[in-house]
Design a protein around this motif. Structure first.
Motif, PDB file in Angstrom:
ATOM      1  N   VAL A  42       0.871  -1.171   0.000  1.00  0.00           N
ATOM      2  CA  VAL A  42       0.000   0.000   0.000  1.00  0.00           C
ATOM      3  C   VAL A  42       0.911   1.224   0.000  1.00  0.00           C
ATOM      4  CG1 VAL A  42      -1.714   1.312   1.287  1.00  0.00           C
ATOM      5  CG2 VAL A  42      -1.867  -1.188   1.187  1.00  0.00           C
ATOM      6  N   LEU A  43       0.767   2.084  -1.007  1.00  0.00           N
ATOM      7  CA  LEU A  43       1.653   3.232  -1.183  1.00  0.00           C
ATOM      8  C   LEU A  43       0.969   4.540  -0.795  1.00  0.00           C
ATOM      9  CD1 LEU A  43       2.948   1.017  -3.061  1.00  0.00           C
ATOM     10  CD2 LEU A  43       3.715   2.885  -4.504  1.00  0.00           C
ATOM     11  N   THR A  44       1.763   5.458  -0.276  1.00  0.00           N
ATOM     12  CA  THR A  44       1.274   6.803  -0.029  1.00  0.00           C
ATOM     13  C   THR A  44       2.401   7.808  -0.152  1.00  0.00           C
ATOM     14  OG1 THR A  44       0.220   8.300   1.579  1.00  0.00           O
ATOM     15  CG2 THR A  44       1.568   6.521   2.475  1.00  0.00           C
ATOM     16  N   ASN A  45       2.107   8.974  -0.701  1.00  0.00           N
ATOM     17  CA  ASN A  45       3.073  10.069  -0.771  1.00  0.00           C
ATOM     18  C   ASN A  45       3.196  10.803   0.558  1.00  0.00           C
ATOM     19  OD1 ASN A  45       4.319  10.002  -3.256  1.00  0.00           O
ATOM     20  ND2 ASN A  45       3.142  11.670  -4.159  1.00  0.00           N
ATOM     21  N   ASN A  46       2.305  10.528   1.487  1.00  0.00           N
ATOM     22  CA  ASN A  46       2.337  11.181   2.787  1.00  0.00           C
ATOM     23  C   ASN A  46       3.584  10.734   3.550  1.00  0.00           C
ATOM     24  OD1 ASN A  46       1.866  11.801   5.596  1.00  0.00           O
ATOM     25  ND2 ASN A  46      -0.288  12.081   5.103  1.00  0.00           N
ATOM     26  N   SER A  47       4.400  11.681   3.963  1.00  0.00           N
ATOM     27  CA  SER A  47       5.640  11.363   4.677  1.00  0.00           C
ATOM     28  C   SER A  47       5.545  11.660   6.169  1.00  0.00           C
ATOM     29  CB  SER A  47       6.816  12.151   4.077  1.00  0.00           C
ATOM     30  OG  SER A  47       6.648  13.545   4.314  1.00  0.00           O
ATOM     31  N   ILE A  48       4.370  12.049   6.647  1.00  0.00           N
ATOM     32  CA  ILE A  48       4.228  12.436   8.054  1.00  0.00           C
ATOM     33  C   ILE A  48       4.292  11.223   8.972  1.00  0.00           C
ATOM     34  CG2 ILE A  48       2.611  13.348   9.766  1.00  0.00           C
ATOM     35  CD1 ILE A  48       1.637  15.343   7.732  1.00  0.00           C
ATOM     36  N   PHE A  49       3.622  10.138   8.566  1.00  0.00           N
ATOM     37  CA  PHE A  49       3.426   9.015   9.473  1.00  0.00           C
ATOM     38  C   PHE A  49       4.367   7.851   9.166  1.00  0.00           C
ATOM     39  CE2 PHE A  49      -0.715  11.160   8.930  1.00  0.00           C
ATOM     40  CZ  PHE A  49      -0.897  11.602  10.238  1.00  0.00           C
ATOM     41  N   THR A  50       4.696   7.089  10.202  1.00  0.00           N
ATOM     42  CA  THR A  50       5.458   5.864  10.035  1.00  0.00           C
ATOM     43  C   THR A  50       4.512   4.766   9.539  1.00  0.00           C
ATOM     44  OG1 THR A  50       5.022   5.041  12.262  1.00  0.00           O
ATOM     45  CG2 THR A  50       6.920   6.511  11.992  1.00  0.00           C
ATOM     46  N   PRO A  51       5.062   3.688   8.978  1.00  0.00           N
ATOM     47  CA  PRO A  51       4.197   2.568   8.583  1.00  0.00           C
ATOM     48  C   PRO A  51       3.361   2.036   9.735  1.00  0.00           C
ATOM     49  CG  PRO A  51       6.338   2.337   7.558  1.00  0.00           C
ATOM     50  CD  PRO A  51       6.451   3.496   8.518  1.00  0.00           C
ATOM     51  N   ARG A  52       3.926   2.036  10.956  1.00  0.00           N
ATOM     52  CA  ARG A  52       3.156   1.563  12.107  1.00  0.00           C
ATOM     53  C   ARG A  52       1.960   2.468  12.362  1.00  0.00           C
ATOM     54  NH1 ARG A  52       6.605   0.168  17.296  1.00  0.00           N
ATOM     55  NH2 ARG A  52       7.422  -1.243  15.709  1.00  0.00           N
ATOM     56  N   HIS A  69       3.661  -4.051   4.866  1.00  0.00           N
ATOM     57  CA  HIS A  69       3.030  -3.930   3.555  1.00  0.00           C
ATOM     58  C   HIS A  69       2.725  -2.477   3.199  1.00  0.00           C
ATOM     59  CE1 HIS A  69       2.489  -8.188   2.604  1.00  0.00           C
ATOM     60  NE2 HIS A  69       2.240  -8.373   3.886  1.00  0.00           N
ATOM     61  N   ILE A  70       3.305  -1.528   3.934  1.00  0.00           N
ATOM     62  CA  ILE A  70       3.079  -0.108   3.665  1.00  0.00           C
ATOM     63  C   ILE A  70       4.379   0.530   3.204  1.00  0.00           C
ATOM     64  CG2 ILE A  70       2.441   2.102   4.720  1.00  0.00           C
ATOM     65  CD1 ILE A  70       0.588   0.510   6.598  1.00  0.00           C
ATOM     66  N   TRP A  71       4.299   1.304   2.138  1.00  0.00           N
ATOM     67  CA  TRP A  71       5.474   1.928   1.533  1.00  0.00           C
ATOM     68  C   TRP A  71       5.178   3.405   1.330  1.00  0.00           C
ATOM     69  CZ3 TRP A  71      10.303   0.952   1.387  1.00  0.00           C
ATOM     70  CH2 TRP A  71      11.156   1.456   0.397  1.00  0.00           C
ATOM     71  N   THR A  72       5.914   4.259   2.039  1.00  0.00           N
ATOM     72  CA  THR A  72       5.669   5.699   2.001  1.00  0.00           C
ATOM     73  C   THR A  72       6.765   6.429   1.227  1.00  0.00           C
ATOM     74  OG1 THR A  72       6.940   6.239   3.994  1.00  0.00           O
ATOM     75  CG2 THR A  72       4.672   5.471   4.325  1.00  0.00           C
ATOM     76  N   SER A  73       6.484   7.666   0.874  1.00  0.00           N
ATOM     77  CA  SER A  73       7.509   8.475   0.205  1.00  0.00           C
ATOM     78  C   SER A  73       8.690   8.722   1.129  1.00  0.00           C
ATOM     79  CB  SER A  73       6.926   9.806  -0.278  1.00  0.00           C
ATOM     80  OG  SER A  73       6.501  10.607   0.816  1.00  0.00           O
ATOM     81  N   ALA A  74       8.458   8.700   2.446  1.00  0.00           N
ATOM     82  CA  ALA A  74       9.557   8.853   3.405  1.00  0.00           C
ATOM     83  C   ALA A  74      10.493   7.652   3.356  1.00  0.00           C
ATOM     84  CB  ALA A  74       8.996   9.025   4.817  1.00  0.00           C
ATOM     85  N   LEU A  75       9.935   6.444   3.323  1.00  0.00           N
ATOM     86  CA  LEU A  75      10.750   5.240   3.226  1.00  0.00           C
ATOM     87  C   LEU A  75      11.504   5.206   1.903  1.00  0.00           C
ATOM     88  CD1 LEU A  75       8.227   2.578   4.598  1.00  0.00           C
ATOM     89  CD2 LEU A  75      10.251   3.478   5.773  1.00  0.00           C
ATOM     90  N   ALA A  76      10.826   5.584   0.828  1.00  0.00           N
ATOM     91  CA  ALA A  76      11.468   5.591  -0.490  1.00  0.00           C
ATOM     92  C   ALA A  76      12.603   6.610  -0.533  1.00  0.00           C
ATOM     93  CB  ALA A  76      10.435   5.889  -1.580  1.00  0.00           C
ATOM     94  N   THR A  77      12.388   7.764   0.107  1.00  0.00           N
ATOM     95  CA  THR A  77      13.424   8.803   0.146  1.00  0.00           C
ATOM     96  C   THR A  77      14.636   8.324   0.940  1.00  0.00           C
ATOM     97  OG1 THR A  77      11.786  10.573  -0.061  1.00  0.00           O
ATOM     98  CG2 THR A  77      13.920  11.167   0.871  1.00  0.00           C
ATOM     99  N   ALA A  96       7.762  12.529  12.071  1.00  0.00           N
ATOM    100  CA  ALA A  96       8.295  11.234  12.501  1.00  0.00           C
ATOM    101  C   ALA A  96       8.435  10.236  11.371  1.00  0.00           C
ATOM    102  CB  ALA A  96       7.408  10.651  13.596  1.00  0.00           C
ATOM    103  N   GLY A  97       7.503  10.259  10.409  1.00  0.00           N
ATOM    104  CA  GLY A  97       7.598   9.311   9.308  1.00  0.00           C
ATOM    105  C   GLY A  97       8.900   9.434   8.550  1.00  0.00           C
ATOM    106  N   LEU A  98       9.353  10.672   8.351  1.00  0.00           N
ATOM    107  CA  LEU A  98      10.579  10.923   7.593  1.00  0.00           C
ATOM    108  C   LEU A  98      11.820  10.745   8.461  1.00  0.00           C
ATOM    109  CD1 LEU A  98      11.982  11.771   5.001  1.00  0.00           C
ATOM    110  CD2 LEU A  98      11.531  14.170   5.606  1.00  0.00           C
ATOM    111  N   THR A  99      11.814  11.331   9.641  1.00  0.00           N
ATOM    112  CA  THR A  99      13.012  11.230  10.484  1.00  0.00           C
ATOM    113  C   THR A  99      13.274   9.790  10.907  1.00  0.00           C
ATOM    114  OG1 THR A  99      11.686  11.793  12.441  1.00  0.00           O
ATOM    115  CG2 THR A  99      12.846  13.596  11.334  1.00  0.00           C
ATOM    116  N   THR A 100      12.228   9.038  11.202  1.00  0.00           N
ATOM    117  CA  THR A 100      12.404   7.635  11.586  1.00  0.00           C
ATOM    118  C   THR A 100      12.978   6.827  10.435  1.00  0.00           C
ATOM    119  OG1 THR A 100      10.550   7.754  13.152  1.00  0.00           O
ATOM    120  CG2 THR A 100      11.228   5.563  12.430  1.00  0.00           C
ATOM    121  N   ALA A 101      12.456   7.054   9.238  1.00  0.00           N
ATOM    122  CA  ALA A 101      12.949   6.325   8.064  1.00  0.00           C
ATOM    123  C   ALA A 101      14.426   6.610   7.821  1.00  0.00           C
ATOM    124  CB  ALA A 101      12.122   6.705   6.832  1.00  0.00           C
ATOM    125  N   LEU A 102      14.834   7.860   7.994  1.00  0.00           N
ATOM    126  CA  LEU A 102      16.235   8.217   7.785  1.00  0.00           C
ATOM    127  C   LEU A 102      17.129   7.656   8.896  1.00  0.00           C
ATOM    128  CD1 LEU A 102      15.681  11.856   6.542  1.00  0.00           C
ATOM    129  CD2 LEU A 102      16.743  10.026   5.215  1.00  0.00           C
TER     130      LEU A 102
END
Length: 260
Positions: A42-52, A69-77, A96-102
């Motif tokens: 499941v994809l989303t461009n929203n980078s605010i939230f973590t997959p959890r 099963h969740i893939w965000t623009s933050a994870l992709a970045t 958090a979605g972006l900072t956690t992914a990084l």
């Protein structure tokens, strides 16, 4: 469908949910994928939230989608940048979605000589942070943004999103960001790698021609447009490309998956 489809990617908002409620057929679609052991994201461009976070939100709407099963623009970045630099230093404007992914890719968040300025979405953009981003880009940091969406919906109406703030930074610096999220097919290809899927046997379901269908097409996927979100049937003719299939909703796609 003529081609064999072994894996599915799907957008979230406008396809599976709308304003926190599951759309008709969404549960049947996810259930069919899970019962048949079909790889999916499941994809989303929203980078605010973590997959959890997003998994919990989907569960609240009645959909059981595990966070893997969740893939965000933050994870992709984060995945993209991890392949770009060994030093992994970044100044981040986001939540958090972006900072956690990084962090999970080994990045250090710093204002001291960062390799990248990474812009994501946040509910409250700080003018101080934007100013710092501008000065760091002027000093040589590479400008990356999670997605080009200019606005996000809210209960009171539109609010500025990543693309709008990126435009302000571009105006001040003369530097355009590299957007990783949809419609960049990089997000799709990284998602395919995550589930070990091949583009020629993967389908993508979306509700937007200019992000979902464009990125799916450019990544070589079979594309399915649903009319339950932001695109109407008459809108399709405004674009120089076409989806492979058009459906009223995800309920139609769920029947395809269940019948395969």
């Amino acid at each position: 469908m003529n081609e064999r489809i072994d894996s599915w990617l799907t957008d979230m908002d406008g396809v599976l949910i709308h304003e926190g409620n599951a759309l008709p057929g969404a549960n049947e679609f996810i259930t069919a994928l899970q019962e048949n052991n079909i790889p999916y994201l499941v994809l989303t461009n929203n980078s605010i939230f973590t997959p959890r976070d997003l998994s919990a939100r989907l569960e609240a709407s009645g959909l059981n989608v595990p966070e893997e099963h969740i893939w965000t623009s933050a994870l992709a970045t984060a995945q993209f940048l991890a392949n770009q630099s060994q030093s992994r230093r970044a100044f981040v404007v986001g939540e958090a979605g972006l900072t956690t992914a990084l962090y999970e890719k080994g990045f250090v968040m710093t204002e001291q000589n960062p390799d990248f300025v990474v812009l994501g979405e946040t509910r409250t953009y700080s003018f101080e942070a934007i100013t710092k981003a501008i000065r760091l880009i002027d000093a040589g940091a590479r400008f990356i943004a999670t997605n080009p969406d200019p606005s996000s919906p809210s209960a009171e109406g539109k609010i500025p999103a990543t693309g709008a703030v990126a435009a302000m930074i571009t105006k001040a610096t003369g530097k355009n960001p590299y957007y990783v999220g949809k419609p960049n097919p990089v997000m799709i290809r990284n998602g395919l790698n995550k589930i070990e899927a091949h583009s020629e046997h993967t389908a993508f379901v979306g509700d937007r021609m200019d992000t979902d269908i464009q990125s799916g097409m450019e990544a070589g996927l079979q594309t399915h447009l649903v009319l339950s979100g932001s695109t109407t049937r008459s809108d399709i003719t405004q674009y120089p490309y076409r989806p492979d299939f058009v459906h009223e909703s995800i309920a139609d796609v769920a029947q395809l998956v269940a019948s395969d």
